[in-house]
Design a protein around this motif. Structure first.
Motif, PDB file in Angstrom:
ATOM      1  N   ARG A  58      -2.967  -3.251  -2.472  1.00  0.00           N
ATOM      2  CA  ARG A  58      -3.604  -2.937  -3.853  1.00  0.00           C
ATOM      3  C   ARG A  58      -3.190  -3.418  -4.923  1.00  0.00           C
ATOM      4  NH1 ARG A  58      -4.084   2.212  -5.371  1.00  0.00           N
ATOM      5  NH2 ARG A  58      -6.326   2.011  -6.062  1.00  0.00           N
ATOM      6  N   SER A  83      -4.383  -7.197  -4.986  1.00  0.00           N
ATOM      7  CA  SER A  83      -5.727  -7.345  -5.461  1.00  0.00           C
ATOM      8  C   SER A  83      -5.952  -6.807  -6.933  1.00  0.00           C
ATOM      9  CB  SER A  83      -6.650  -6.647  -4.274  1.00  0.00           C
ATOM     10  OG  SER A  83      -6.321  -5.098  -4.584  1.00  0.00           O
ATOM     11  N   GLY A 104     -14.174   6.067  -0.931  1.00  0.00           N
ATOM     12  CA  GLY A 104     -13.052   5.125  -1.594  1.00  0.00           C
ATOM     13  C   GLY A 104     -12.996   3.799  -0.838  1.00  0.00           C
ATOM     14  N   GLU A 105     -11.886   3.194  -1.127  1.00  0.00           N
ATOM     15  CA  GLU A 105     -11.655   1.939  -0.704  1.00  0.00           C
ATOM     16  C   GLU A 105     -11.783   1.842   0.898  1.00  0.00           C
ATOM     17  OE1 GLU A 105      -8.149  -0.090  -2.340  1.00  0.00           O
ATOM     18  OE2 GLU A 105      -8.670   0.985  -4.151  1.00  0.00           O
ATOM     19  N   VAL A 119      -5.243   3.719   3.356  1.00  0.00           N
ATOM     20  CA  VAL A 119      -5.530   2.607   2.492  1.00  0.00           C
ATOM     21  C   VAL A 119      -4.814   2.813   1.187  1.00  0.00           C
ATOM     22  CG1 VAL A 119      -7.383   1.914   1.026  1.00  0.00           C
ATOM     23  CG2 VAL A 119      -7.876   2.726   3.347  1.00  0.00           C
ATOM     24  N   TYR A 120      -4.237   3.885   0.710  1.00  0.00           N
ATOM     25  CA  TYR A 120      -3.542   4.105  -0.508  1.00  0.00           C
ATOM     26  C   TYR A 120      -2.214   4.255  -0.383  1.00  0.00           C
ATOM     27  CZ  TYR A 120      -8.420   4.888  -2.107  1.00  0.00           C
ATOM     28  OH  TYR A 120      -9.651   4.683  -2.210  1.00  0.00           O
ATOM     29  N   HIS A 136     -14.105   4.885   4.691  1.00  0.00           N
ATOM     30  CA  HIS A 136     -13.723   4.639   3.540  1.00  0.00           C
ATOM     31  C   HIS A 136     -12.824   5.853   3.042  1.00  0.00           C
ATOM     32  CE1 HIS A 136     -16.818   1.746   3.404  1.00  0.00           C
ATOM     33  NE2 HIS A 136     -16.489   1.285   2.532  1.00  0.00           N
TER      34      HIS A 136
END
Ligand SMILES: [Zn+2]
Length: 318
Positions: free
Chosen positions: A196, A199, A173-174, A186-187, A181
């Motif tokens: 997020r 972006s 993932g990101e 991140v989420y 990743h």
């Protein structure tokens, strides 16, 4: 007449240092927060020293007797030795924090870890009172957790237990700041959600309080928030399957979203678990105060006043 005794609780973070004075009977005296100097290191140590000294003087001016202080920090902490071994966000490495503060204040100082400190506050005073098995997940700039099993909050073999934010939820993932990743952070962290949202074309400068308020009325906010709660539920499902907590408490700034956070997370969690009933998922009642209250509890324990903490009110807010 004997002066009423108080302890000082300090929660040192990368952006804010939160502090307060609590009576040994759990009475709330005063609280204050200061911004952390951006450069961290010695400047941050001076700021913390100044705050503890101010609280000590303030308590004496009020006719109170300060008898000790607890200070909690993120990173790797030697609690028994009173040292901060490594705190990347604070620019501190192998720092004798207890010694530094004791020499300038005259108070006995106890050092602890931030998330475990908040968890201690929840278990002794807050939302997990008396529970031997529960997890506290703090959702802030990053994500971390404290796992309490059979009455012991896990520290880990290298002092790094509870890094829930860097468990992988989406392989490949990101990218995450840790170099991997697809990490949960991140989420589902406040930082991750805001990044997020921007972006994907969302309005610049929108924070998570605003984004959570737009859930169900704006498609982009609904999607980013849905990704966050789905990712959180995935990590929580693994945690629940492994440690079987009686309760999952959600703390940190993101938990202020309340039911907007809890309802979809619990719904997804139930879907992930299927064959077993999920534990209750609740927002921490102590919220952002859990850290400094936990620091005060650490001080009380170190002073041998553990029994008095059992009488502190559940609505203690510093
Ligand atoms: Zn990561």
């Amino acid at each position: 007449m004997r002066r009423p005794e108080v302890v000082v609780g300090i929660d040192v973070g990368g952006t804010t240092v939160k502090g307060g004075i609590v009576g040994v009977d759990g009475s709330q005296v005063v609280s204050r927060s200061i911004p952390s100097p951006g450069e961290g290191g010695p400047a941050l140590l001076d700021a913390v020293r100044g705050l503890v000294t101010d609280f000590e003087a303030d308590a004496r001016d009020r006719g109170l007797a300060p008898i000790g202080a607890g200070v909690i920090v993120p990173g790797i902490v030697d609690e028994l030795g009173g040292r901060v071994l490594y705190a990347a966000n604070l620019g501190w490495e192998d720092l004798d924090l207890a010694g530094e503060l004791e020499s300038s204040t005259g108070l006995s100082v106890t050092i602890g870890h931030d998330v475990r400190g908040a968890s201690l506050a929840e278990r002794r005073v807050g939302g997990a009172r008396g529970l031997p098995d529960f997890v506290l997940v703090t959702l802030g700039t990053g994500i971390s957790c404290a796992i309490t099993a059979s009455g012991v909050t896990r520290i880990g073999a290298s002092g790094a237990a509870g890094e829930l934010g860097h468990t992988t939820v989406y392989p490949g993932g990101e990218p995450c700041s840790c170099g991997k990743h697809g990490c949960l952070e991140v989420y589902a962290s406040a930082g991750g959600i805001a990044r997020r949202y921007r972006s994907a074309g969302g309005e610049l400068g929108t924070d998570t309080a605003v984004i959570s308020g737009r859930v169900r009325t704006e498609e982009l906010a609904t999607r980013i928030w849905g990704d966050a709660t789905a990712a959180l539920a995935l990590s929580l499902a693994t945690l629940v399957l492994l440690v079987d907590p009686a309760l999952v408490l959600l703390g940190g700034g993101l938990s202020r979203a309340g039911e907007t956070l809890v309802a979809p997370t619990l719904d997804r969690l139930a879907g992930e678990l299927r064959w077993r009933t999920p534990p209750p998922v609740r927002v921490s009642p102590l919220g952002a105060d859990a850290g400094r209250i936990g620091a005060a509890v650490l001080a009380m324990d170190a002073l041998g006043r553990t029994d008095l903490v059992e009488r502190w009110p559940a609505d203690l807010a510093l």
